[in-house]
Design a protein around this motif. Structure first.
Motif, PDB file in Angstrom:
ATOM      1  N   GLU A  42       0.835  -1.200   0.000  1.00 47.79           N
ATOM      2  CA  GLU A  42       0.000   0.000   0.000  1.00 47.79           C
ATOM      3  C   GLU A  42       0.869   1.250   0.000  1.00 47.79           C
ATOM      4  N   LEU A  43       0.671   2.100  -0.999  1.00 46.67           N
ATOM      5  CA  LEU A  43       1.400   3.351  -1.121  1.00 46.67           C
ATOM      6  C   LEU A  43       0.585   4.472  -0.488  1.00 46.67           C
ATOM      7  N   GLY A  44       1.198   5.185   0.459  1.00 48.01           N
ATOM      8  CA  GLY A  44       0.475   6.232   1.180  1.00 48.01           C
ATOM      9  C   GLY A  44      -0.492   5.627   2.174  1.00 48.01           C
ATOM     10  N   CYS A  45       0.011   4.767   3.038  1.00 46.92           N
ATOM     11  CA  CYS A  45      -0.866   3.995   3.934  1.00 46.92           C
ATOM     12  C   CYS A  45      -1.394   4.807   5.104  1.00 46.92           C
ATOM     13  N   GLY A  46      -0.819   5.985   5.365  1.00 47.32           N
ATOM     14  CA  GLY A  46      -1.305   6.819   6.456  1.00 47.32           C
ATOM     15  C   GLY A  46      -1.242   6.119   7.798  1.00 47.32           C
ATOM     16  N   THR A  47      -2.325   6.181   8.539  1.00 46.48           N
ATOM     17  CA  THR A  47      -2.370   5.552   9.871  1.00 46.48           C
ATOM     18  C   THR A  47      -2.765   4.078   9.816  1.00 46.48           C
ATOM     19  N   GLY A  48      -2.754   3.504   8.626  1.00 45.95           N
ATOM     20  CA  GLY A  48      -2.880   2.059   8.504  1.00 45.95           C
ATOM     21  C   GLY A  48      -4.273   1.481   8.619  1.00 45.95           C
ATOM     22  N   GLU A  49      -5.304   2.302   8.466  1.00 50.99           N
ATOM     23  CA  GLU A  49      -6.667   1.781   8.618  1.00 50.99           C
ATOM     24  C   GLU A  49      -6.997   0.740   7.547  1.00 50.99           C
ATOM     25  N   ILE A  50      -6.686   1.039   6.302  1.00 53.11           N
ATOM     26  CA  ILE A  50      -6.951   0.071   5.227  1.00 53.11           C
ATOM     27  C   ILE A  50      -5.962  -1.083   5.313  1.00 53.11           C
ATOM     28  N   THR A  51      -4.710  -0.779   5.574  1.00 63.20           N
ATOM     29  CA  THR A  51      -3.662  -1.804   5.665  1.00 63.20           C
ATOM     30  C   THR A  51      -4.024  -2.868   6.681  1.00 63.20           C
ATOM     31  N   ASN A  52      -4.413  -2.432   7.872  1.00 62.41           N
ATOM     32  CA  ASN A  52      -4.741  -3.387   8.930  1.00 62.41           C
ATOM     33  C   ASN A  52      -5.969  -4.218   8.598  1.00 62.41           C
ATOM     34  N   ARG A  53      -6.943  -3.602   7.962  1.00 63.42           N
ATOM     35  CA  ARG A  53      -8.150  -4.356   7.601  1.00 63.42           C
ATOM     36  C   ARG A  53      -7.836  -5.421   6.549  1.00 63.42           C
ATOM     37  N   LEU A  54      -7.012  -5.088   5.574  1.00 63.00           N
ATOM     38  CA  LEU A  54      -6.669  -6.055   4.532  1.00 63.00           C
ATOM     39  C   LEU A  54      -5.715  -7.135   5.039  1.00 63.00           C
ATOM     40  N   GLN A  59      -0.856 -10.610   3.075  1.00 63.57           N
ATOM     41  CA  GLN A  59       0.384 -10.158   3.711  1.00 63.57           C
ATOM     42  C   GLN A  59       0.646  -8.726   3.235  1.00 63.57           C
ATOM     43  N   MET A  60       0.644  -7.780   4.160  1.00 62.22           N
ATOM     44  CA  MET A  60       0.638  -6.366   3.803  1.00 62.22           C
ATOM     45  C   MET A  60       1.976  -5.677   4.089  1.00 62.22           C
ATOM     46  N   THR A  61       2.299  -4.725   3.218  1.00 59.55           N
ATOM     47  CA  THR A  61       3.393  -3.783   3.435  1.00 59.55           C
ATOM     48  C   THR A  61       2.823  -2.384   3.258  1.00 59.55           C
ATOM     49  N   GLY A  62       3.054  -1.519   4.227  1.00 63.18           N
ATOM     50  CA  GLY A  62       2.559  -0.151   4.146  1.00 63.18           C
ATOM     51  C   GLY A  62       3.701   0.839   4.043  1.00 63.18           C
ATOM     52  N   VAL A  63       3.600   1.755   3.080  1.00 67.46           N
ATOM     53  CA  VAL A  63       4.628   2.772   2.861  1.00 67.46           C
ATOM     54  C   VAL A  63       4.008   4.149   3.035  1.00 67.46           C
ATOM     55  N   ASP A  64       4.711   5.030   3.746  1.00 65.64           N
ATOM     56  CA  ASP A  64       4.242   6.406   3.878  1.00 65.64           C
ATOM     57  C   ASP A  64       5.439   7.323   4.097  1.00 65.64           C
ATOM     58  N   LEU A  65       5.238   8.600   3.779  1.00 64.64           N
ATOM     59  CA  LEU A  65       6.285   9.605   3.922  1.00 64.64           C
ATOM     60  C   LEU A  65       6.304  10.227   5.308  1.00 64.64           C
TER      61      LEU A  65
END
Length: 242
Positions: A42-54, A59-65
């Protein structure tokens, strides 16, 4: 665009965001076009709300600036062991072999330079395995001009208040978000300000950029619909690496 102190209050401001719809739409598209998928970046995952749900299904990887946003996201991750990475999505390094790359909540609209946008698309392509999917959304140009530019939003809570001005940017199809927050700290309120910029892109322009990178555009949806349509406030792209 990196969130700074706004990370502190982001989840409260986004409490009514349609995260469940993003997750359901993603799973529906994945089931149709890549049913065996296991890994998602996930690009631009922010606080991970979508990442954690998926992460219940992939198997998730979250990237954010934003380091602050990632810290909040990682704190929510109690059981999935998601990989959280601090990187600029226009300059990704060391990521490859994913079944899907996703970028939602108008992250792409925060890429306001066309050459950077092309880099983001190239990086998404490079991060995918062959036949992998790239799913993202953007504000429609109509939504930007009719519902954002010139509007003012405000909310007042006991411990938090904000006022949000949306102004026309210097360039066509751009909007500048000027936000002022008042957050209670002890008996007083602490004020801080942030300015965010977004740019809208036409569907034809995005299609051309994606094809230039090498993506095959499988479908374009709007407003979480699974039917092909380009009439709506939020436009969804379904692309495949070939």
């Amino acid at each position: 665009m990196s969130y700074h102190r706004m990370a502190e209050v982001y989840d409260r401001l986004m409490k009514d965001a349609p995260y469940t719809d993003w997750v359901s739409w993603t799973k529906e598209v994945m089931a149709e076009h890549h049913p065996g998928a296991k890994t998602i970046l996930e690009l631009g995952c922010g606080t991970g709300e979508i990442t954690n749900r998926l992460a219940d299904s992939y198997q998730m990887t979250g990237v954010d600036l934003s380091e602050d946003m990632l810290a909040i996201a990682a704190n929510k991750d109690k059981r999935h062991q998601i990989q959280w990475l601090l990187q600029d999505i226009s300059q990704l390094m060391g990521l490859s072999g994913y079944d899907a790359v996703i970028s939602f909540c108008d992250v792409v609209n925060y890429i306001v330079r066309e050459e950077q946008l092309l880099s983001v698309f190239k990086n998404a392509y490079s991060a995918l395995q062959t036949n992998g999917l790239f799913l993202f959304d953007v504000h429609s140009l109509r939504h930007i001009s009719n519902d954002l530019v010139g509007q003012t939003f405000a909310e007042v809570y006991d411990d938090l208040s904000y006022i949000w001005f949306c102004d026309q940017g210097e360039e066509q199809n751009t909007v500048e978000h000027d936000l002022t927050f008042f957050v209670k700290s002890g008996e007083l309120f602490d004020r801080f300000d942030e300015t965010h910029k977004q740019k809208g892109y036409s569907i034809d322009f995005l299609k051309e950029e994606l094809r230039q990178v090498g993506f095959n555009i499988l479908d374009i949806h709007s407003d979480f619909s699974y039917n092909s349509s380009i009439e709506g406030d939020r436009i969804f792209f379904v692309c495949q690496k070939v």
